[in-house]
Design an enzyme around this catalytic site. Structure first.
Site, PDB file in Angstrom:
ATOM      1  N   GLN A   1     -16.021  -7.770 -42.124  1.00  0.00           N
ATOM      2  CA  GLN A   1     -15.451  -7.617 -43.466  1.00  0.00           C
ATOM      3  C   GLN A   1     -14.822  -6.247 -43.712  1.00  0.00           C
ATOM      4  O   GLN A   1     -14.031  -6.093 -44.636  1.00  0.00           O
ATOM      5  CB  GLN A   1     -16.533  -7.888 -44.518  1.00  0.00           C
TER       6      GLN A   1
ATOM      7  N   ASN B   1     -27.925 -12.962 -40.410  1.00  0.00           N
ATOM      8  CA  ASN B   1     -27.657 -12.902 -41.843  1.00  0.00           C
ATOM      9  C   ASN B   1     -27.525 -14.308 -42.429  1.00  0.00           C
ATOM     10  O   ASN B   1     -26.739 -15.123 -41.924  1.00  0.00           O
ATOM     11  CB  ASN B   1     -26.356 -12.140 -42.107  1.00  0.00           C
ATOM     12  N   GLU B   2     -28.276 -14.581 -43.457  1.00  0.00           N
ATOM     13  CA  GLU B   2     -28.160 -15.805 -44.256  1.00  0.00           C
ATOM     14  C   GLU B   2     -27.951 -17.069 -43.433  1.00  0.00           C
ATOM     15  O   GLU B   2     -26.909 -17.738 -43.550  1.00  0.00           O
ATOM     16  CB  GLU B   2     -27.016 -15.655 -45.270  1.00  0.00           C
TER      17      GLU B   2
ATOM     18  N   HIS C   1     -23.714 -11.593 -38.297  1.00  0.00           N
ATOM     19  CA  HIS C   1     -23.321 -11.735 -39.708  1.00  0.00           C
ATOM     20  C   HIS C   1     -22.104 -12.672 -39.760  1.00  0.00           C
ATOM     21  O   HIS C   1     -20.960 -12.228 -39.904  1.00  0.00           O
ATOM     22  CB  HIS C   1     -23.017 -10.367 -40.323  1.00  0.00           C
TER      23      HIS C   1
END
Ligand code: FCB
Length: 405
Positions: free
Chosen positions: A18, A154-155, A110
């Site tokens: 990101q 992540n998540e 991620h």
């Protein structure tokens, strides 16, 4: 007055894809160029080159920790070929944090994958963990001596939903069968990575690190409080919020509970079929609550309820993401303040919390939503890449300094 412990960890998060820019070996990049995603990450925030500048700002804002992720596709651009230059790069990044007194919290996965791994079948493969673990071993051997906090994945539930159930993110699958397979694979990958990291530290005679996942947790609120909706909300909490955590704890593979909290979902069950259970949230529904610029309800009290539901596991909690995208910076400060109050109340009620990490340090590429949503404590001008500290960041900085609100 809301007081926090003096040794509390305060910071903000980013993820490699990101912010870094030019991650051309990643599956997201490939999908972007093929026109299968609406936006192109391109140079993102040029954080790959400008990380020193960004960490100077984090230090100026009194942060004492920072969450970042390693881009697997940089470390292993081709299957089995590891880049010593990129490992060196991340070593420098970690040292740049430590030099400024920022404790690194390092995420290994991620959302993004190397293109070669995605072409093999990514997380729906029979044994994806064998590829993931080779990469994990390289990174942990290289960076271990300077890292105390690891986040393996992540998540997992968000990744699963967007990539395998809703078909929005690479590999854009819409398959219940694959969703189930990937869930099991992610869990297995986490548990094995946990053990591998612990073993590497032991072998290298390093102090045991703290290892976890970052679990996205939502407040599930029945839209109309019928028995049916209450039951559906209860089941959502059980599966979306807690299942991965419970299974990891059962395997003794969580040292703390990494929590990402943003919003609530209104639950409305339209029928008893399995499809209804997967699609039972009506997030677009008009509600009286204030919203972020993506239309998500702002619901600070949900953080309290989510944390109270974790109390029974008797593990320390670490808020690894909490934040708002908005063009109204005073709303950002309201968001942070109200969530910190709820966090503090949960701590008063006996939940042990290690720290609070805001999402995000800087504005960035918000996946399939592009560069529009502004989550940063620090604004980015995408023409000049100039960074500007926002007022909300200054207010948060005061809390980080005083440990009180
Ligand atoms: C989380 C993601 C993070 C960011 C925020 C807004 O689900 O972990 O990368 O996109 O949402």
């Amino acid at each position: 007055m809301y007081n926090f412990p003096r040794d509390f960890l305060w910071g903000a998060a980013t993820s490699a894809y990101q912010v870094e820019g030019n991650n051309s070996f990643s599956d997201w990049w490939k999908y972007e160029l093929a026109g299968k995603l609406k936006y192109h990450s391109g140079q993102a925030c040029r954080h790959y080159d400008l990380y020193n500048q960004d960490f100077d700002l984090a230090k100026e804002l009194n942060h004492n920790c920072h969450r970042l992720s390693i881009e697997w596709s940089r470390i292993e651009p081709e299957e089995g070929k590891f880049s010593s230059n990129e490992l060196e790069h991340y070593k420098e990044v970690i040292l740049a944090l430590k030099k400024r007194g920022l404790e690194p919290i390092v995420t290994l996965h991620h959302f993004t994958n190397p293109i070669w791994f995605s072409e093999l079948g990514a997380w729906a493969l029979r044994h994806p963990d064998k590829y993931f673990l080779c990469y994990v071993a390289k990174v942990v051997e290289a960076l271990g001596k300077d890292v105390r906090f690891w986040v393996t994945i992540n998540e997992p539930m968000v990744y699963l939903y967007y990539s395998y159930l809703l078909g929005a993110w690479p590999p854009q699958e819409k398959s219940l069968v694959k969703t189930k397979i990937v869930m099991d694979n992610l869990l297995r990958a986490h548990i094995k990575a946990y053990r591998l990291i612990a073993d590497i530290y032991k072998k290298n005679k390093l102090n045991r690190p703290m290892i976890s996942i970052a679990q996205n947790m939502r407040a599930f609120v029945p839209h109309i409080p019928t028995l049916r909706n209450k039951l559906a909300a209860y089941l959502e909490v059980k599966s979306f919020n807690l299942e991965f955590i419970k299974k990891s704890i059962r395997a003794k593979a969580l040292d703390f509970l990494g929590v990402n909290y943003y919003s609530r979902s209104l639950v409305e069950l339209k029928g008893w079929g399995i499809k209804n259970f997967n699609m039972n949230v009506c997030d677009g529904e008009p509600s009286d609550l204030k919203k972020n610029s993506l239309g998500w309800d702002i619901y600070p009290e949900g953080l309290y309820s989510v944390l109270m539901a974790l109390k029974r596991y008797k593990l320390p909690v670490f808020i690894l993401e909490n934040g708002i995208c908005t063009d109204n910076d005073s709303l950002r400060w309201d968001f942070i303040r109200e969530h910190l109050k709820q966090l503090n109340m949960a701590m008063e009620s006996g939940v042990k919390v290690l720290g609070y990490v805001y999402w995000s340090l800087i504005d960035n590429y918000e996946w399939d939503k592009g560069f529009g949503p502004r989550f940063g404590l620090i604004g980015i001008d995408y023409n000049t890449y100039k960074r500007t500290i926002r007022e909300s960041a200054r207010k948060f900085a005061q809390v980080c300094l005083d440990c009180e609100l």
